[in-house]
Design an enzyme around this catalytic site. Structure first.
Site, PDB file in Angstrom:
ATOM      1  N   GLU A 274       0.790  -1.141  -0.154  1.00 18.55           N
ATOM      2  CA  GLU A 274      -0.079  -0.043  -0.042  1.00 18.55           C
ATOM      3  C   GLU A 274       0.998   1.232   0.073  1.00 18.55           C
ATOM      4  OE1 GLU A 274      -3.205  -0.380  -0.773  1.00 18.55           O
ATOM      5  OE2 GLU A 274      -3.086  -2.456  -0.477  1.00 18.55           O
ATOM      6  N   GLU A 303      -0.639  -0.306  -9.790  1.00 18.51           N
ATOM      7  CA  GLU A 303      -0.327  -1.684  -9.384  1.00 18.51           C
ATOM      8  C   GLU A 303       1.339  -1.993  -9.509  1.00 18.51           C
ATOM      9  OE1 GLU A 303      -1.270  -4.779  -6.973  1.00 18.51           O
ATOM     10  OE2 GLU A 303      -2.396  -3.042  -7.374  1.00 18.51           O
TER      11      GLU A 303
END
Length: 513
Positions: A274, A303
């Site tokens: 994250e 991502e």
């Protein structure tokens, strides 16, 4: 002469039209940002009884955003700028806004609001169903989400594959065929590697972190990790949610993670993951907030940033040279572990892992393939919602050699379908492939990057990613961004080379990928 005069007048009006368009774009971006904060609050802070009101709040904001975006004036401004003499950056902004406008204008505002309300209700239903291991309780909400997104796709383009249309919500710059080609290449390459690893006699230190690890200390360790990689606490925070996520922008970007007292590596991995998302958001140009130049380039690129930090940094031997002493201070029971032990434990390939967010680097992609195939068939009408649990379990047995015993550890484990995010899952594997390509390019340009990671020095890596990815926002489309950053077309070659080198060494295998 009259034509020349008209052209001159049009060119003179272009700056005004461009600024007016930017003003509208900033307005709907501000509403979206407010929705993001409410969504974060729902998953982190909101009391359980708040769902009915939050559902109405979010659906109303979604409708307001849609109205601003699809207003006739937006279309008029885009028409006015169609043949204007724009700079490259202005042309990129207009390109992105035009894509958003044309897509949104095709969908009824009532449907947008209905999808928002349905997904908000589905989120609460999913959380309860997951906790109670009760797919039947969630099934009506999933059914509604599927039906609404089919209608959404049909309104955008009734003549195309509805799943392809939905995929473009997350990857407008990459064709679905390119995603499928990469997923196929990964499946064909990795399944034999995974089989070879399971047959290997290599004796990795897989039990290094077995035991019980206090979750409060895990949270403290997660904060240590974020300190190590230079997370900007003035613009971020760390909280707990049932499914780790990142939310925010270049001024306020928040991370969540989760803790399992038997799996401290899970928290480390999700926190670093994250962080990669957050670092991307925080690295976007502040002056461009609210415009496409101040927003990330879609989900595969996003991502790639999280997977780069999670896998190429967090799972590296070099990173554990820095982290292990801190880990051992938090958990003295691991005092005898070596850096190599930690590296092997965090890099092992699991034989029986059922949970995607806890998966290793290799089997992870089979988790993605399962979800991709199921959601594609749901949207295309080739699979009934009621059959999802059985099909899910069958595919896990076929691709991973394991079968879930409960729906909570099977088809209820992910949050995405409660959000009606169909078409999202392929971006995880695409991002992993892109991460390897970007990291390989960074290694070529940064002197002794491994040594810098081992020393806890991340400034050069931050700078490289900022220069080649973050600062551009959405100026370049995905394939062009990758080509500019790495000098090569977007492909799986560097990912497979990384797998060959790392896992061939770990498991004493002669791989040829």
């Amino acid at each position: 002469m009259a034509t020349e005069a008209t052209d001159t007048a049009d060119d003179a009006d272009a700056p005004d039209a461009y600024e007016a368009l930017l003003d509208r774009r900033r307005r709907w971006s501000a509403v979206d940002s407010a929705s993001g904060v409410l969504g974060w609050d729902q998953q982190v802070m909101m009391p359980e009884g708040g769902t009915p009101a939050r559902s109405k709040q979010l659906s109303t904001l979604s409708s307001v955003t849609h109205e601003i975006l699809t207003d006739e004036e937006t279309g008029d401004l885009l028409d006015e700028l169609a043949d204007a003499d724009l700079t490259d950056e202005q042309a990129a902004v207009v390109r992105e806004i035009r894509r958003e406008y044309e897509r949104a204008a095709a969908v009824d505002a009532e449907l947008v609001e209905e999808i928002s309300e349905a997904s908000t209700e589905a989120l609460g239903a999913w959380e309860e169903a997951r906790a109670e291991d009760d797919f039947e309780a969630f099934a009506p909400y999933l059914e509604r989400n599927v039906e609404l997104k089919r209608e959404y796709a049909a309104q955008i383009d009734p003549d195309r594959d509805p799943y392809e249309v939905l995929f473009e919500d997350y990857e407008p710059c990459l064709p679905l065929s390119q995603a499928e080609e990469i997923l196929t290449e990964l499946r064909e390459a990795l399944v034999p590697v995974i089989d070879a690893i399971r047959e290997s006699d290599a004796d990795l230190a897989v039990d290094t972190f077995e035991g019980t690890f206090d979750t409060d200390e895990q949270e403290a360790l997660s904060r240590d990790v974020l300190d190590l990689v230079d997370y900007d606490w003035d613009r971020g925070r760390l909280d707990v949610s049932s499914h780790p996520f990142t939310s925010g922008n270049q001024f306020d970007c928040r991370i969540t993670t989760r803790f399992d007292e038997s799996d401290p590596l899970g928290a480390v991995g999700s926190t670093v993951h994250e962080y990669g998302h957050a670092q991307y958001n925080l690295g976007l140009p502040e002056a461009e907030f609210g415009t496409p130049l101040g927003e990330s380039r879609d989900l595969s690129v996003h991502e790639s940033q999280s997977r780069l930090w999670e896998n190429h940094v967090g799972r590296s031997r070099a990173f554990w040279e820095q982290l292990l002493p801190t880990f051992q201070e938090r958990f003295p029971s691991t005092a005898d572990a070596t850096v190599q032990d930690a590296y092997e434990a965090f890099s092992q390939v699991y034989e029986d892992n059922l949970i995607r967010v806890e998966a290793d680097e290799l089997t992870y992609h089979m988790h993605i393939v399962v979800r991709f195939e199921i959601e594609r068939d749901l949207i295309r009408g080739d699979l009934a919602v009621e059959d999802v649990p059985e099909v899910w379990n069958d595919k896990y047995e076929e691709y991973l050699g394991i079968r879930p015993e409960t729906d909570a550890e099977g088809c209820l484990q992910d949050i995405h379908w409660s959000h009606a995010n169909f078409g999202y899952f392929p971006t995880y594997s695409l991002g992993s492939v892109m991460a390897a390509q970007l990291f390989a390019a960074a290694e070529e340009e940064i002197d002794d990057l491994e040594g810098k990671i081992a020393a806890g020095e991340f400034e050069d890596l931050h700078a490289w990613l900022g220069e080649h990815v973050h600062q551009h926002g959405s100026r370049y489309e995905t394939n062009e961004l990758v080509k500019r950053a790495t000098g090569e077309d977007f492909a799986a070659d560097d990912f497979l080379a990384y797998v060959e080198a790392k896992y061939g060494d770990l498991y004493d295998l002669d791989l040829d990928l």
